[in-house]
Design a protein around this motif. Sequence first.
Motif, short mmCIF file in Angstrom:
data_model
loop_
_atom_site.label_atom_id
_atom_site.label_comp_id
_atom_site.label_asym_id
_atom_site.label_seq_id
_atom_site.Cartn_x
_atom_site.Cartn_y
_atom_site.Cartn_z
N ASP A 1 44.41 50.71 45.17
CA ASP A 1 43.48 51.27 44.18
C ASP A 1 43.28 50.33 42.99
OD1 ASP A 1 46.03 51.52 43.16
OD2 ASP A 1 45.67 53.49 42.25
N VAL A 2 43.52 49.04 43.20
CA VAL A 2 43.40 48.06 42.11
C VAL A 2 42.41 46.97 42.49
CG1 VAL A 2 44.63 46.27 40.81
CG2 VAL A 2 45.72 48.48 41.23
N TYR B 1 37.48 46.91 31.46
CA TYR B 1 38.81 46.71 32.02
C TYR B 1 39.70 47.92 31.72
CZ TYR B 1 40.20 45.50 27.20
OH TYR B 1 40.44 45.54 25.84
N ASP B 2 40.70 48.08 32.57
CA ASP B 2 41.81 48.99 32.28
C ASP B 2 43.00 48.22 31.74
OD1 ASP B 2 40.69 51.56 33.33
OD2 ASP B 2 40.59 50.38 35.19
N TYR B 3 43.19 47.03 32.32
CA TYR B 3 44.24 46.13 31.85
C TYR B 3 43.60 44.76 31.65
CZ TYR B 3 47.23 49.80 33.73
OH TYR B 3 47.82 51.01 34.00
N ASN C 1 47.86 47.89 26.99
CA ASN C 1 47.16 47.46 28.19
C ASN C 1 46.59 46.06 28.06
OD1 ASN C 1 45.19 48.22 26.33
ND2 ASN C 1 43.74 48.85 27.93
N LYS D 1 41.69 51.10 39.47
CA LYS D 1 42.15 50.47 38.24
C LYS D 1 41.68 49.02 38.25
CE LYS D 1 46.34 53.28 38.49
NZ LYS D 1 47.81 53.27 38.77
N ARG D 2 41.23 48.55 37.10
CA ARG D 2 40.68 47.20 37.04
C ARG D 2 41.51 46.34 36.09
NH1 ARG D 2 34.43 46.22 35.65
NH2 ARG D 2 34.23 46.81 37.85
N ILE E 1 50.92 49.12 37.16
CA ILE E 1 49.80 49.75 37.87
C ILE E 1 50.28 50.70 38.96
CG2 ILE E 1 48.19 47.88 37.37
CD1 ILE E 1 48.73 46.70 40.09
#
Length: 353
Positions: free
Chosen positions: A28-29, A97-99, A266, A2-3, A300
């Motif tokens: 995982d970030v 991006y994810d967030y 997000n 996750k980005r 997240i």
Amino acid sequence: MKRIVMVGGGYGGMNALHQLINNGIADDVEVILIDRNPYHALKTEFYAIVAGTKADKEVRLEFPDHPQISYIFGEVVEINTEEEHIRLRNREEMVSYDYLLIGLGCEDNYHGIPGAMEYTESVQSIFKARQASNKVNNLPAYSQISVVGAGLSGIEVASEIRESRADLKIRLLDRGSSVLSAFDDKIQKYVEDWFRDNNVSILHHSNVEAVDEGIFYNNGEGIESDVIIWTAGVRPHYLVRTLPFEKDRHEKIIVNDFYQVPSHLNVYVVGDCAASEFSPSAQLAGIQGEQIGDALSNVIRGRQPEKPKPIKLKGQLGSLGKSDGFGNMYRRAFTGFLPRLAKSGVLWLNKRH
């Protein structure tokens, strides 16, 4: 993976970053912070850069070093919230991006006044503060400086230049009948007396209608000035104003209790870009950043974040040179050396943090 992408490394972005670190960034970030400068700039001290009383290095802080945090230094030219990517000038590759955290801050509001953008100096970025410093500190003796706007920024700029350059003539343009209209009457009188005692003239009920090189027009009268510094209001960064989100009357993005854009959960917004009941300040942006860091840490990990506590600001401080100041602290008005010392203490804490 996750980005999380943060656009802007100001007080809000910096505190959100630190809060993510404090909470432990999940394995995982990955976090990417994008800023035009390779450091965090202490904007509350830019007035001292303009006056030449502080070295550039004194108002810069290094970004935190962490294996899951990377940095891209450059100018953002597009935020695409539908495709979920960021475009930077002179960089072909988009940053997806994810967030997303938007903390691009503010820029001068020239209120549509002809020539104001072209012919005045600014304190809204460290680059512009350096430019203003060159103009101010290269002036010969007896030159005239005019500061347009008698809010906190204008007061600190004018007083710091006075302490730095006793040889210069300084005038302050105030739109109302008293400086610092957002502060207590006691503080207003104290500051006006300080300027009178230090030979800084104040033009009350000013209305700047146009600016040209070396001159501005106030209530129909042309007034010459060697340097004109603009501190007469701000507005959110131009990219924020173009985003297709609901905004308030100040062009700030309306957010929910978690600083999320309701139509794009997000996307988070902080500081001068986010609608708020409070006036913009570094203190407000810092608190919001910490709350966003907590919310993101939960999101997240797939947890529902707790609603942030109501914001309680401690007050606002201002300086009149190196040994005098003013402030509203815990709903009380203070003047003199104590608030100036408190302001120095806040700066020390920011640097240590």
